[in-house]
Design a protein around this motif. Structure first.
Motif, mmCIF file in Angstrom:
data_model
loop_
_atom_site.group_PDB
_atom_site.id
_atom_site.type_symbol
_atom_site.label_atom_id
_atom_site.label_comp_id
_atom_site.label_asym_id
_atom_site.label_seq_id
_atom_site.Cartn_x
_atom_site.Cartn_y
_atom_site.Cartn_z
ATOM 1 N N PRO A 106 -20.917 -63.497 -100.448
ATOM 2 C CA PRO A 106 -22.343 -63.378 -100.115
ATOM 3 C C PRO A 106 -22.706 -64.366 -99.007
ATOM 4 O O PRO A 106 -21.894 -65.211 -98.617
ATOM 5 C CB PRO A 106 -23.045 -63.726 -101.434
ATOM 6 C CG PRO A 106 -21.988 -63.605 -102.493
ATOM 7 C CD PRO A 106 -20.702 -63.961 -101.823
ATOM 8 N N THR A 108 -26.968 -57.102 -103.847
ATOM 9 C CA THR A 108 -26.072 -58.248 -103.663
ATOM 10 C C THR A 108 -26.825 -59.459 -103.148
ATOM 11 O O THR A 108 -26.633 -60.593 -103.639
ATOM 12 C CB THR A 108 -24.950 -57.875 -102.681
ATOM 13 O OG1 THR A 108 -24.153 -56.832 -103.255
ATOM 14 C CG2 THR A 108 -24.069 -59.069 -102.371
ATOM 15 N N PHE A 116 -18.928 -58.830 -105.035
ATOM 16 C CA PHE A 116 -19.533 -60.036 -104.468
ATOM 17 C C PHE A 116 -19.948 -61.032 -105.545
ATOM 18 O O PHE A 116 -19.992 -62.242 -105.291
ATOM 19 C CB PHE A 116 -20.742 -59.663 -103.610
ATOM 20 C CG PHE A 116 -20.385 -59.146 -102.244
ATOM 21 C CD1 PHE A 116 -20.252 -60.018 -101.179
ATOM 22 C CD2 PHE A 116 -20.172 -57.800 -102.025
ATOM 23 C CE1 PHE A 116 -19.918 -59.558 -99.913
ATOM 24 C CE2 PHE A 116 -19.835 -57.324 -100.763
ATOM 25 C CZ PHE A 116 -19.703 -58.203 -99.708
ATOM 26 N N SER A 153 -26.874 -51.358 -102.646
ATOM 27 C CA SER A 153 -25.950 -52.423 -103.020
ATOM 28 C C SER A 153 -26.107 -53.649 -102.125
ATOM 29 O O SER A 153 -25.968 -54.788 -102.587
ATOM 30 C CB SER A 153 -24.504 -51.918 -102.975
ATOM 31 O OG SER A 153 -24.290 -50.950 -103.979
ATOM 32 N N LEU A 191 -21.576 -54.711 -105.948
ATOM 33 C CA LEU A 191 -22.247 -55.861 -106.558
ATOM 34 C C LEU A 191 -21.250 -56.729 -107.320
ATOM 35 O O LEU A 191 -21.256 -57.962 -107.192
ATOM 36 C CB LEU A 191 -23.358 -55.383 -107.490
ATOM 37 C CG LEU A 191 -24.172 -56.483 -108.173
ATOM 38 C CD1 LEU A 191 -24.865 -57.370 -107.146
ATOM 39 C CD2 LEU A 191 -25.190 -55.879 -109.139
ATOM 40 N N ASP A 231 -23.730 -53.682 -112.456
ATOM 41 C CA ASP A 231 -23.241 -52.759 -111.426
ATOM 42 C C ASP A 231 -22.944 -51.425 -112.086
ATOM 43 O O ASP A 231 -22.307 -51.375 -113.144
ATOM 44 C CB ASP A 231 -21.968 -53.334 -110.794
ATOM 45 C CG ASP A 231 -21.535 -52.614 -109.532
ATOM 46 O OD1 ASP A 231 -21.918 -51.442 -109.353
ATOM 47 O OD2 ASP A 231 -20.806 -53.227 -108.734
#
Length: 239
Positions: free
Chosen positions: A191, A22, A50, A18, A47, A39
Motif C-alpha cells: 500500500p 485497499t 495488500f 478494490s 484487498l 475480501d
C-alpha cells in the motif's frame, strides 16, 4: 450507531472498488482505527494481497455472506470489498434476512460506497442499488478519476439527482494515480504508506504517492461521518 459496516460495491468490473478498499483500509490503519477488512474477490483478492490480515468470504455460498454480519457482532467497523457482478447477490441477501432489522439488532449503520467512472454501466449499477436499498443505508459515491476526470453521464443522470437529493449521498473523488505507480505498488504488493519508505520507489515517486494519498485522505475525511463510528479519529487528515 455503535457499529459501522462499509460495503464497497458496484457490479461493473474495473471501476476501482478494490483500489478504493485497499487505500481506505490503509487510511484506517494510519488513523489507528480498529477494523476488520473482508475480501470477496476469489479471482483477484486484491484487498487481501495488500492487507494479508483481511478475511475472505466466498459469495457463492450463502452462509459465507452471513459472516459480514456475524463479524459485526465482534468488530465495530467493517470494510467489505465486493467483487464484480455481486450487486444482485447482496440485494437478494439483504431482502432475505431483513436488512433493517438486522442492522437495528447490531446497532449498526450500513454505508454503501459505490465507485463510478465515466461509463454508463457504472451509473446503472448505482441506480440498481439505490432503487433496491433506498433509505435503508447511507450512501457515498466515489467519482474515480483513474480514466477520466469528466463524469458527464453520471453528473447529468436522474440517478445522481436521486441519490444526492433524496438519499443524501455524499460525493467524494478518488484522484488518478499515475499508471507506473499503480504498477509498482502491485509489483511489490505494498500500500501507499509502506511504499513511502520502500527502496523500490525513488524520491520523486515517493513524493507523488504522498501527495496522492494526502488528496485522497482529505476526500475520505469529507465523508468521515458516514464511514467511521467516530469521525474525530481522522481529524489529523482534515486539513
Amino acid at each position: 450507531m455503535n457499529k459501522q459496516i462499509n460495503l464497497v460495491i458496484n457490479g461493473k468490473g474495473g471501476v476501482g472498488k478494490s483500489f478504493f478498499a485497499t487505500n481506505f483500509v490503509q487510511y484506517l490503519k494510519d488513523c489507528g482505527i480498529a477494523h476488520c477488512a473482508i475480501d470477496s474477490d476469489h479471482e483477484n483478492s486484491t484487498l487481501k494481497r495488500f492487507h494479508p490480515e483481511a478475511e475472505f468470504i466466498n459469495l457463492e455460498h450463502r452462509r459465507e455472506i452471513d459472516r459480514v454480519f456475524t463479524t459485526a457482532e465482534t468488530s465495530d467497523l467493517l470494510v467489505i470489498d465486493c467483487r464484480a457482478a455481486s450487486t444482485d447477490l447482496f440485494i437478494d441477501f439483504f431482502d432475505e434476512v431483513g436488512l433493517a432489522e438486522v442492522l437495528r439488532s447490531l446497532d449498526a449503520r450500513l454505508t454503501v460506497i459505490c465507485p463510478v467512472n465515466h461509463e454508463a454501466d457504472s451509473v446503472e449499477q448505482l441506480r440498481t442499488l439505490s432503487d433496491a436499498l433506498r433509505e435503508g443505508c447511507s450512501w457515498v459515491v466515489v467519482k474515480n478519476e483513474a480514466h477520466s476526470d469528466v463524469f458527464k453521464i453520471y453528473d447529468g443522470s436522474k440517478t445522481r439527482r436521486h441519490v444526492v437529493d433524496v438519499l443524501h449521498a455524499r460525493e467524494i473523488t478518488m484522484p488518478r494515480m499515475y499508471d507506473w505507480l499503480v504498477t509498482a505498488l502491485n509489483e511489490h504488493n505494498t500500500p501507499v504508506t509502506p511504499a513511502l519508505a520502500h527502496p523500490a520507489f525513488n524520491l520523486l515517486d515517493r513524493q507523488r504517492l504522498k501527495m496522492w494519498q494526502t488528496r485522497f485522505y482529505r476526500q475520505l475525511y469529507r465523508a468521515a461521518d458516514l464511514l467511521l463510528t467516530d469521525p474525530r479519529a481522522a481529524e489529523k487528515f482534515a486539513a
